[in-house]
Design a protein around this motif. Structure first.
Motif, mmCIF file in Angstrom:
data_model
loop_
_atom_site.group_PDB
_atom_site.id
_atom_site.type_symbol
_atom_site.label_atom_id
_atom_site.label_comp_id
_atom_site.label_asym_id
_atom_site.label_seq_id
_atom_site.Cartn_x
_atom_site.Cartn_y
_atom_site.Cartn_z
ATOM 1 N N ASN A 1 0.846 -1.185 0.000
ATOM 2 C CA ASN A 1 0.000 0.000 0.000
ATOM 3 C C ASN A 1 0.883 1.237 0.000
ATOM 4 O OD1 ASN A 1 -1.965 1.914 0.260
ATOM 5 N ND2 ASN A 1 -2.796 1.174 2.202
ATOM 6 N N GLY B 1 -5.999 -0.063 4.839
ATOM 7 C CA GLY B 1 -6.596 -1.352 4.502
ATOM 8 C C GLY B 1 -6.712 -1.627 3.011
ATOM 9 N N LEU B 2 -6.155 -0.751 2.170
ATOM 10 C CA LEU B 2 -6.279 -0.939 0.727
ATOM 11 C C LEU B 2 -5.496 -2.167 0.265
ATOM 12 C CD1 LEU B 2 -7.458 0.230 -1.895
ATOM 13 C CD2 LEU B 2 -5.347 1.566 -2.149
ATOM 14 N N ALA C 1 -4.722 -4.834 2.066
ATOM 15 C CA ALA C 1 -5.374 -6.048 2.566
ATOM 16 C C ALA C 1 -6.559 -6.410 1.680
ATOM 17 C CB ALA C 1 -5.820 -5.837 4.007
ATOM 18 N N SER C 2 -7.319 -5.405 1.242
ATOM 19 C CA SER C 2 -8.468 -5.664 0.385
ATOM 20 C C SER C 2 -8.030 -6.234 -0.972
ATOM 21 C CB SER C 2 -9.244 -4.356 0.180
ATOM 22 O OG SER C 2 -10.296 -4.550 -0.759
ATOM 23 N N GLN D 1 -6.885 -9.882 -0.536
ATOM 24 C CA GLN D 1 -8.033 -10.778 -0.397
ATOM 25 C C GLN D 1 -8.682 -11.034 -1.784
ATOM 26 O OE1 GLN D 1 -10.672 -9.053 2.498
ATOM 27 N NE2 GLN D 1 -9.259 -9.409 4.219
ATOM 28 N N SER D 2 -8.700 -10.007 -2.606
ATOM 29 C CA SER D 2 -9.254 -10.183 -3.953
ATOM 30 C C SER D 2 -8.431 -11.179 -4.757
ATOM 31 C CB SER D 2 -9.302 -8.830 -4.665
ATOM 32 O OG SER D 2 -9.751 -8.974 -6.011
ATOM 33 N N GLY E 1 -9.682 -0.657 -6.834
ATOM 34 C CA GLY E 1 -10.017 -1.831 -6.039
ATOM 35 C C GLY E 1 -11.210 -2.525 -6.610
#
Length: 211
Positions: A130, A136-137, A139-140, A143-144, A211
């Motif tokens: 990031n 949290g960008l 982490a998102s 997860q994707s 995102g």
């Protein structure tokens, strides 16, 4: 009084009635007048006959040298070769029937394709970094990637000088295919080779990442 100084002779006698007076040529007869014309006609006729006779003998000699002409023309084969028999041979089935087009070979299915795309190593380590102020960008995004099957994705913060836009970097050509697939999964335009990279693949997130 007669002043003529010469004595009279036979020419001084008056002419007999009906006799021509003075110097005259004898009158020509009809045959004398036509004789030259008749001679010209005879010579012209003989000359024309001689020319016709000469041409006829030349034509006869040429025909004799060439041999007797055939009474009929030999039939010609469709391929261009003349036939010698009384009639051309009937074409056989093989000659008259055009070649049937060969059926195209079956196209290879996906399973039969000799060159298939190499299998991607979805367990390759991926550092999602990031480089924005959005918490949290990374982490998102990680997860994707995991949801898409990339099990080695981990989130972290970027340190150093970031690129101007969100980028996917890979360490060597060994990971080029995986890096391109990861960029496509995240909607990033292409991947870049960076040999000084610490891990196999890194994703640097910038503010343009949606995102």
């Amino acid at each position: 009084m007669n002043d003529y100084p010469y004595p009279k002779d036979e020419f001084d006698e008056p002419p007999v009635p009906g006799q021509p007076v003075g110097v005259h040529l004898p009158r020509r007869g009809t045959w004398d007048r036509l004789r030259a014309f008749v001679i010209v006609l005879v010579v012209a006729a003989l000359l024309a006959y001689g020319i016709v006779w000469w041409f006829s003998t030349q034509t006869t000699d040429k025909k004799t040298a060439a041999g007797p002409a055939t009474s009929s023309t030999a039939p010609v084969d469709p391929t261009g070769a003349p036939t010698t028999g009384e009639s051309a041979e009937e074409p056989t089935d093989a000659e008259s029937t055009p070649d049937e087009p060969e059926e195209p070979a079956d196209e290879p299915s996906d399973e039969e394709t000799p060159e298939q795309s190499p299998e991607l190593d979805q367990a390759v380590p991926i550092r999602v970094l990031n480089s924005t102020n959005v918490s949290g960008l990374a982490a998102s995004a990680a997860q994707s990637l995991v949801a898409d099957g990339w099990t080695g994705a981990e989130a972290a913060n970027f340190t150093g000088t970031p690129p101007s836009v969100t980028s996917v970097w890979y360490q060597s050509e060994e990971y080029a295919d995986e890096a391109e697939a990861i960029a496509e999964s995240l909607g990033v335009q292409g991947a870049t080779l960076v040999e000084s990279l610490r891990g196999p693949v890194s994703v640097i997130l910038r503010p343009d990442y949606s995102g």
